[in-house]
Design a protein around this motif. Structure first.
Motif, PDB file in Angstrom:
ATOM      1  N   VAL A  55      23.777  78.791  60.218  1.00 37.56           N
ATOM      2  CA  VAL A  55      22.414  78.656  60.744  1.00 37.56           C
ATOM      3  C   VAL A  55      21.522  79.714  60.089  1.00 37.56           C
ATOM      4  N   GLY A  56      20.355  79.304  59.630  1.00 37.22           N
ATOM      5  CA  GLY A  56      19.429  80.218  58.957  1.00 37.22           C
ATOM      6  C   GLY A  56      19.520  80.168  57.445  1.00 37.22           C
ATOM      7  N   ASP A  57      20.571  79.554  56.897  1.00 35.00           N
ATOM      8  CA  ASP A  57      20.709  79.429  55.441  1.00 35.00           C
ATOM      9  C   ASP A  57      19.777  78.343  54.912  1.00 35.00           C
ATOM     10  N   SER A  58      19.510  78.414  53.606  1.00 38.66           N
ATOM     11  CA  SER A  58      18.660  77.420  52.929  1.00 38.66           C
ATOM     12  C   SER A  58      19.461  76.691  51.861  1.00 38.66           C
ATOM     13  N   ILE A  59      18.990  75.510  51.517  1.00 39.32           N
ATOM     14  CA  ILE A  59      19.565  74.747  50.405  1.00 39.32           C
ATOM     15  C   ILE A  59      18.429  74.372  49.460  1.00 39.32           C
ATOM     16  N   THR A  60      18.649  74.572  48.170  1.00 34.34           N
ATOM     17  CA  THR A  60      17.698  74.161  47.145  1.00 34.34           C
ATOM     18  C   THR A  60      18.315  73.043  46.317  1.00 34.34           C
ATOM     19  N   TRP A  61      17.638  71.895  46.280  1.00 29.35           N
ATOM     20  CA  TRP A  61      18.058  70.761  45.463  1.00 29.35           C
ATOM     21  C   TRP A  61      17.330  70.823  44.119  1.00 29.35           C
ATOM     22  N   THR A  62      18.031  70.629  43.009  1.00 32.95           N
ATOM     23  CA  THR A  62      17.432  70.605  41.678  1.00 32.95           C
ATOM     24  C   THR A  62      17.806  69.291  41.015  1.00 32.95           C
ATOM     25  N   ASN A  63      16.814  68.557  40.525  1.00 34.91           N
ATOM     26  CA  ASN A  63      17.043  67.249  39.898  1.00 34.91           C
ATOM     27  C   ASN A  63      17.245  67.426  38.399  1.00 34.91           C
ATOM     28  N   TYR A  64      18.435  67.087  37.917  1.00 33.52           N
ATOM     29  CA  TYR A  64      18.737  67.138  36.483  1.00 33.52           C
ATOM     30  C   TYR A  64      18.758  65.749  35.866  1.00 33.52           C
ATOM     31  N   ASP A  65      18.449  64.714  36.656  1.00 34.51           N
ATOM     32  CA  ASP A  65      18.416  63.346  36.139  1.00 34.51           C
ATOM     33  C   ASP A  65      17.046  63.037  35.559  1.00 34.51           C
ATOM     34  N   GLY A  66      17.002  62.014  34.715  1.00 37.94           N
ATOM     35  CA  GLY A  66      15.725  61.542  34.215  1.00 37.94           C
ATOM     36  C   GLY A  66      14.973  60.783  35.287  1.00 37.94           C
ATOM     37  N   ALA A  67      15.721  60.123  36.198  1.00 44.05           N
ATOM     38  CA  ALA A  67      15.088  59.349  37.255  1.00 44.05           C
ATOM     39  C   ALA A  67      14.590  60.263  38.372  1.00 44.05           C
ATOM     40  N   GLY A  83      10.368  64.317  49.526  1.00 42.95           N
ATOM     41  CA  GLY A  83       9.419  63.586  48.701  1.00 42.95           C
ATOM     42  C   GLY A  83      10.034  63.409  47.324  1.00 42.95           C
ATOM     43  N   SER A  84       9.295  62.892  46.386  1.00 41.18           N
ATOM     44  CA  SER A  84       9.835  62.626  45.050  1.00 41.18           C
ATOM     45  C   SER A  84      10.089  63.929  44.299  1.00 41.18           C
ATOM     46  N   ILE A  85      11.299  64.041  43.755  1.00 39.18           N
ATOM     47  CA  ILE A  85      11.665  65.192  42.921  1.00 39.18           C
ATOM     48  C   ILE A  85      11.877  64.670  41.506  1.00 39.18           C
ATOM     49  N   SER A  86      11.005  65.011  40.588  1.00 38.10           N
ATOM     50  CA  SER A  86      11.130  64.536  39.210  1.00 38.10           C
ATOM     51  C   SER A  86      12.101  65.430  38.450  1.00 38.10           C
ATOM     52  N   ASN A  87      12.347  65.069  37.200  1.00 37.41           N
ATOM     53  CA  ASN A  87      13.274  65.830  36.367  1.00 37.41           C
ATOM     54  C   ASN A  87      12.851  67.303  36.295  1.00 37.41           C
ATOM     55  N   GLY A  88      13.823  68.192  36.640  1.00 39.43           N
ATOM     56  CA  GLY A  88      13.549  69.626  36.612  1.00 39.43           C
ATOM     57  C   GLY A  88      12.921  70.158  37.876  1.00 39.43           C
ATOM     58  N   GLY A  89      12.567  69.258  38.827  1.00 43.49           N
ATOM     59  CA  GLY A  89      11.920  69.693  40.047  1.00 43.49           C
ATOM     60  C   GLY A  89      12.918  70.184  41.088  1.00 43.49           C
ATOM     61  N   THR A  90      12.447  70.922  42.094  1.00 47.01           N
ATOM     62  CA  THR A  90      13.312  71.464  43.149  1.00 47.01           C
ATOM     63  C   THR A  90      12.700  71.212  44.517  1.00 47.01           C
ATOM     64  N   PHE A  91      13.540  71.316  45.516  1.00 47.03           N
ATOM     65  CA  PHE A  91      13.104  71.230  46.920  1.00 47.03           C
ATOM     66  C   PHE A  91      14.011  72.149  47.737  1.00 47.03           C
ATOM     67  N   THR A  92      13.431  72.966  48.623  1.00 53.09           N
ATOM     68  CA  THR A  92      14.195  73.915  49.434  1.00 53.09           C
ATOM     69  C   THR A  92      13.910  73.672  50.912  1.00 53.09           C
ATOM     70  N   PHE A  93      14.970  73.695  51.709  1.00 51.58           N
ATOM     71  CA  PHE A  93      14.820  73.513  53.159  1.00 51.58           C
ATOM     72  C   PHE A  93      15.727  74.510  53.872  1.00 51.58           C
ATOM     73  N   THR A  94      15.203  75.144  54.929  1.00 51.05           N
ATOM     74  CA  THR A  94      15.975  76.112  55.723  1.00 51.05           C
ATOM     75  C   THR A  94      16.450  75.452  57.004  1.00 51.05           C
ATOM     76  N   PHE A  95      17.736  75.593  57.319  1.00 56.81           N
ATOM     77  CA  PHE A  95      18.354  74.940  58.473  1.00 56.81           C
ATOM     78  C   PHE A  95      18.480  75.952  59.614  1.00 56.81           C
ATOM     79  N   THR A  96      17.791  75.702  60.697  1.00 60.20           N
ATOM     80  CA  THR A  96      17.769  76.636  61.831  1.00 60.20           C
ATOM     81  C   THR A  96      18.533  76.125  63.051  1.00 60.20           C
ATOM     82  N   THR A  97      19.084  74.901  62.956  1.00 61.45           N
ATOM     83  CA  THR A  97      19.803  74.317  64.085  1.00 61.45           C
ATOM     84  C   THR A  97      21.178  73.856  63.632  1.00 61.45           C
ATOM     85  N   ALA A  98      22.215  74.237  64.386  1.00 58.59           N
ATOM     86  CA  ALA A  98      23.583  73.844  64.030  1.00 58.59           C
ATOM     87  C   ALA A  98      23.761  72.341  64.227  1.00 58.59           C
TER      88      ALA A  98
END
Length: 579
Positions: A55-67, A83-98
């Motif tokens: 709880v409290g940790d974050s995850i960052t997604w990184t898109n290495y695909d062309g799609a 939302g849409s993550i294009s090639n090379g884009g990232t998204f981070t979300f912090t999880f506060t609930t188990a």
């Protein structure tokens, strides 16, 4: 001229003051953050597809695909959508609930993954620890009462550590038996420790109990001799001493003569007068305390020279059996075994081998009723034994003349006993028969294909069809033995069903195949690079630049600017003075 110099001097002093403030200002360090984890999107998949974080940790997604992809939650305590993550884009979300979070890519729903978020464990607790009964005695079983709890809702198990006189013993159950673990005077306690599967909680010790003395008891009290005359000393005789603590045997005596307590308190007393009615009372005592007392029957004292026609020692005036054969022992009523009929069945006790026959029962010459006989000695009396002379049989459930032990179908319902046992039905009840949907002689609970439709029951249940209905069979478009409901490729054309649905082709038609120009496994409908141009290399994010206030010793931008301004002002002042 002086006025300008004063103005320049003012600005120099002001800039130096500001510079000193920027240098001396305390550095505020960023509060430590929780862990950040990385998930890659590559090859139309999330990697890793399953991850566990706190709880409290974050995850960052990184898109290495062309799609273009998304990370969109489908279940869990909280929702997220990148939302849409294009090639090379990232998204981070912090999880506060188990909890467990499932997510997918919105454009490519076959791309799924999960996240497990766990909270730190709280140790379990135990309260209300006590032991009973109190007082407790040597042969008692002492039991623990305790109430466990866990803030996380975990299942809690309790362990027990018994103490006898302060010393731990080997017993670890929630009860302690006195027959094997403690004696009179011992002090008993128990420590209780809770465990939630992750860790132990704090142990709690119970109240203490001191094992009390168990009072002794006796079974009977009699006066001997049983026929007492006016010249005989009477003795108060006890039997059946019992003391659970193993204490030494002891007694207190009291004599009663004609209803009044006699002065004697010893075991023997007398002689008494003719026609006195006497009795004795014995109280067992183990040295620590008395037990319940018992009294003898009343005895009437007879004259030493009273007539006794049959010479059995019982005066004729009290002899219930006045013609006792010579040398036969008699009871207080003057009756011998050959004269008594204790159960009133018409057979004297001397000849009665069944002395406790029920009143009114028909007996044989030995004084025995059928309920008292077991002719074949099989443990079942003749009155309930269907085969009283056959030690191997005693029941015939279906009345076919064959004992159940030899009869393979005790209830004659057409199913043999072994099969009924295996099928969990009652082999002695003709109305309890196994279910056999397809009538193949194998009950449904043991039949792999209850409706005989060539699909086994497990497959039908997995495929959501009725395993007991011959007409309900799973759909298997490609005939590979895996129903379409479970088959990832219903038409066996090399394209998964989900991919075909996303690519707008028919997943049950082997001739309907998605177009894939570059053969990369992504149909042109979804492939943003459907030619043979290679995918661009993943974008590497630049290292973060240390900002002002860090501890690396490099001055911040504000300090540099201030020093530069001070230097310029000094040079200008010098030039003015030179002029």
């Amino acid at each position: 001229m002086m006025k300008r110099e004063r103005i320049f001097t003012f600005w120099i002093v002001l800039l130096m003051g500001l510079s000193s403030l920027s240098v001396l200002a305390p550095v505020t360090e960023a509060s430590p953050s929780r862990a950040n984890h990385s998930v890659s999107i590559q090859g139309n998949a999330f990697s890793p597809s399953s991850i566990t974080i706190d709880v409290g940790d974050s995850i960052t997604w990184t898109n290495y695909d062309g799609a273009t992809h998304t990370a969109t939650s489908t279940s869990g305590p909280a929702s997220f959508d990148s939302g849409s993550i294009s090639n090379g884009g990232t998204f981070t979300f912090t999880f506060t609930t188990a909890g467990t979070y499932d997510y997918k890519c919105q454009p490519h729903p076959y791309m799924t993954a999960s996240i497990t978020v766990v909270a730190s464990n709280n140790p379990p607790e135990v309260s209300g620890v006590s032991i009973s009964p109190d007082p407790a005695f040597t042969n008692d079983v002492i039991t623990v009462q305790a109430t466990p709890s866990d803030a996380d809702g975990d299942s809690v198990t309790l362990s027990y550590s018994w103490l006898v006189n302060g010393q731990a013993i080997s017993e670890t159950s929630h009860t302690l038996s006195g027959t094997s673990s403690f004696d009179k005077g011992d002090q008993i306690q128990v420590g209780v420790t809770p465990n939630d599967g992750t860790e132990d909680g704090a142990s709690v010790t119970s109240n203490s109990i001191i094992i009390s003395n168990t009072a002794p008891s006796i079974a009977s009290v009699t006066i001997t001799p049983s026929t007492l005359n006016n010249e005989t000393i009477a003795v108060c005789t006890t039997s059946g001493w019992m003391d659970d603590d193993g204490d030494m045997e002891g007694y207190e005596y009291a004599w009663t003569v004609n209803g009044a307590v006699h002065q004697d308190t010893t075991q023997s007393s007398g002689p008494f007068n003719v026609d006195d009615v006497i009795s004795c009372t014995a109280t067992p005592h183990d040295g620590d305390g008395p037990g319940p007392h018992l009294s003898s029957n009343d005895i009437t004292v007879v004259a030493a020279d009273a007539p006794d026609a049959d010479g059995d020692g019982v005066p004729d005036t009290t002899d219930s059996c006045p013609q006792t054969p010579t040398s036969e022992s008699v009871d207080v009523h003057g009756c011998s075994a050959s004269q008594r009929d204790g159960d009133g069945d018409g057979v004297t006790d001397a000849d009665d081998i069944c002395p406790q026959t029920s009143v009114g029962a028909t007996v044989d010459n030995h004084g025995c009723a059928p309920s008292q006989l077991d002719s074949d000695e099989d443990g079942f009396s003749d009155d309930v034994d269907a085969f009283p002379t056959d030690a191997g049989e005693h029941l015939d459930t279906d009345g076919d003349g064959i004992g159940d032990n030899s009869d393979h179908d005790d209830d004659n319902d057409g199913w043999n006993d072994t099969t009924e046992h295996d099928c969990s039905t009652n082999s002695t009840d003709p109305h309890s028969t196994p279910l056999d949907t397809d009538g193949d002689g194998v009950c449904d609970s043991h039949d792999d294909d209850s409706d005989n439709d060539e699909w086994n029951n497990t497959s039908e249940q997995d495929c959501n069809t009725n395993s007991t209905d011959y007409h309900s069979t799973p759909v298997d478009s490609d005939g590979d033995g895996i129903c379409d409901y479970l088959d990832d490729d219903d038409d066996n054309d090399g394209w998964g069903d989900t991919a075909e649905i996303d690519c707008s082709t028919n997943s049950t038609d082997p001739n309907s195949i998605p177009l894939d120009t570059d053969g990369d496994g992504i149909c042109d409908h979804l492939d943003t690079h459907d030619d043979t141009v290679p995918e661009p290399e993943p974008v590497t994010e630049p290292e973060p630049v240390t900002t002002e206030g860090g501890s690396n010793g490099i001055p911040g931008f504000t300090s540099v600017l201030m020093f530069t301004a001070i230097a310029g002002a000094l040079m200008h002042l010098k030039r003015r003075r030179t002029e």
